[in-house]
Design an enzyme around this catalytic site. Structure first.
Site, mmCIF file in Angstrom:
data_model
loop_
_atom_site.group_PDB
_atom_site.id
_atom_site.type_symbol
_atom_site.label_atom_id
_atom_site.label_comp_id
_atom_site.label_asym_id
_atom_site.label_seq_id
_atom_site.Cartn_x
_atom_site.Cartn_y
_atom_site.Cartn_z
ATOM 1 N N SER A 157 37.815 43.143 31.652
ATOM 2 C CA SER A 157 38.662 43.548 32.770
ATOM 3 C C SER A 157 38.453 45.029 33.037
ATOM 4 O O SER A 157 38.136 45.803 32.113
ATOM 5 C CB SER A 157 40.141 43.304 32.443
ATOM 6 O OG SER A 157 40.994 43.884 33.403
ATOM 7 N N TYR A 166 47.228 44.620 26.843
ATOM 8 C CA TYR A 166 46.133 43.922 27.519
ATOM 9 C C TYR A 166 44.931 44.848 27.685
ATOM 10 O O TYR A 166 43.793 44.488 27.369
ATOM 11 C CB TYR A 166 46.610 43.418 28.880
ATOM 12 C CG TYR A 166 45.555 42.712 29.695
ATOM 13 C CD1 TYR A 166 45.181 41.400 29.400
ATOM 14 C CD2 TYR A 166 44.935 43.350 30.767
ATOM 15 C CE1 TYR A 166 44.215 40.751 30.161
ATOM 16 C CE2 TYR A 166 43.972 42.709 31.530
ATOM 17 C CZ TYR A 166 43.620 41.401 31.219
ATOM 18 O OH TYR A 166 42.659 40.764 31.964
#
Length: 260
Positions: free
Chosen positions: A140, A153
């Site tokens: 990501s 995250y």
């Protein structure tokens, strides 16, 4: 790529399903892994019509990773390609340091970072035997810029990116290992939390914030993933490809802790 065999974790929905469809279009048979989306995974296997199968496994558990690899060998006699797509998060403002606890970090890290390592380790013996084996990890932009849905995250995806480079080095020349780092992707992760009207407005806003004026969809990520898996990309390993419609070109935007 015809005749190759792939495992796609979290392959029943979202980006994983888009990757399976594109691989099937290239003649690749897939093990479509799922944790709980059984109906979606089995429907996708039937849709491809090329002998792909759906296999349940909790890849946070090492024994189930090894069983998943064994299922691919049993079904296809080989493993050429691996896409580590499964992931999780907890939405928490980066500024709120009390929004996450140690267990949140461990749960997210276990699936986003440890599980891909376990899958690569489980598949490596079979992949080393192939002529053009490759792994793509779905990271990501959060792991590059420290933004995204939560600090935990972002940290897990940053670790996944570092691991991609480490394993690309040690598994060469038999296995190439790369990663893609999407920004916003219009999957059920967002749409299921909003009304259709709110989701459309949200995507219009996302598009307005990118140089390409685009709110990326799952297939926009699947295309580059399959390109990296293609033996024609044999000179590419240890790379991280940003897939955010150019949002990273805006330094101000990249510094804001938005969703990634």
């Amino acid at each position: 790529m015809a005749g190759m065999a792939a495992i796609v974790t979290g392959g029943g929905t979202g980006i994983g399903a888009a990757v399976v469809r594109r691989l099937a279009g290239r003649g690749v048979r897939c093990v479509i892994n799922y944790a709980s989306s059984r109906d979606a995974a089995e429907a996708l296997a039937a849709e491809t019509g090329n002998g792909s199968i759906a296999v349940q496994a909790d890849i946070a558990d090492d024994a189930q990773c090894r069983a998943l690899a064994a299922a691919a060998i049993d079904a296809f006699g080989r493993i050429d390609l691996l896409v580590n797509n499964s992931g999780r998060t907890k939405f928490a403002d980066h500024e709120d340091l009390d929004a996450l606890d140690a267990q949140d970090f461990l749960d997210i890290y276990r699936l986003n970072t440890v599980a891909p390592f376990q899958m690569i380790r489980a598949c490596a013996p079979a992949m080393r035997a192939g002529p053009a084996s490759a792994v793509v990890n779905i990271a990501s932009v959060a792991g590059v810029f420290g933004n995204g849905s939560s600090v935990a995250y972002a940290a897990s995806k940053g670790a996944l990116i570092t691991m991609t480079k480490s394993l690309a080095r040690v598994l060469a020349p038999a296995i190439r290992v790369n990663a893609v780092a999407p920004g916003y992707v219009g999957t059920g992760w967002f749409s299921e939390r909003m009304t259709a009207e709110a989701f459309a407005k949200f995507e219009a806003f996302i598009a307005s914030q990118t140089p390409m004026q685009l709110a990326a969809q799952a297939d926009d990520i699947a295309g580059p993933v399959v390109n990296l898996l293609d033996p024609a990309s044999r000179a590419i390993t240890g790379e991280v490809t940003l897939l955010d419609a150019g949002a990273h070109l805006d330094i101000g935007l990249s510094r804001r802790p938005g969703r990634g």
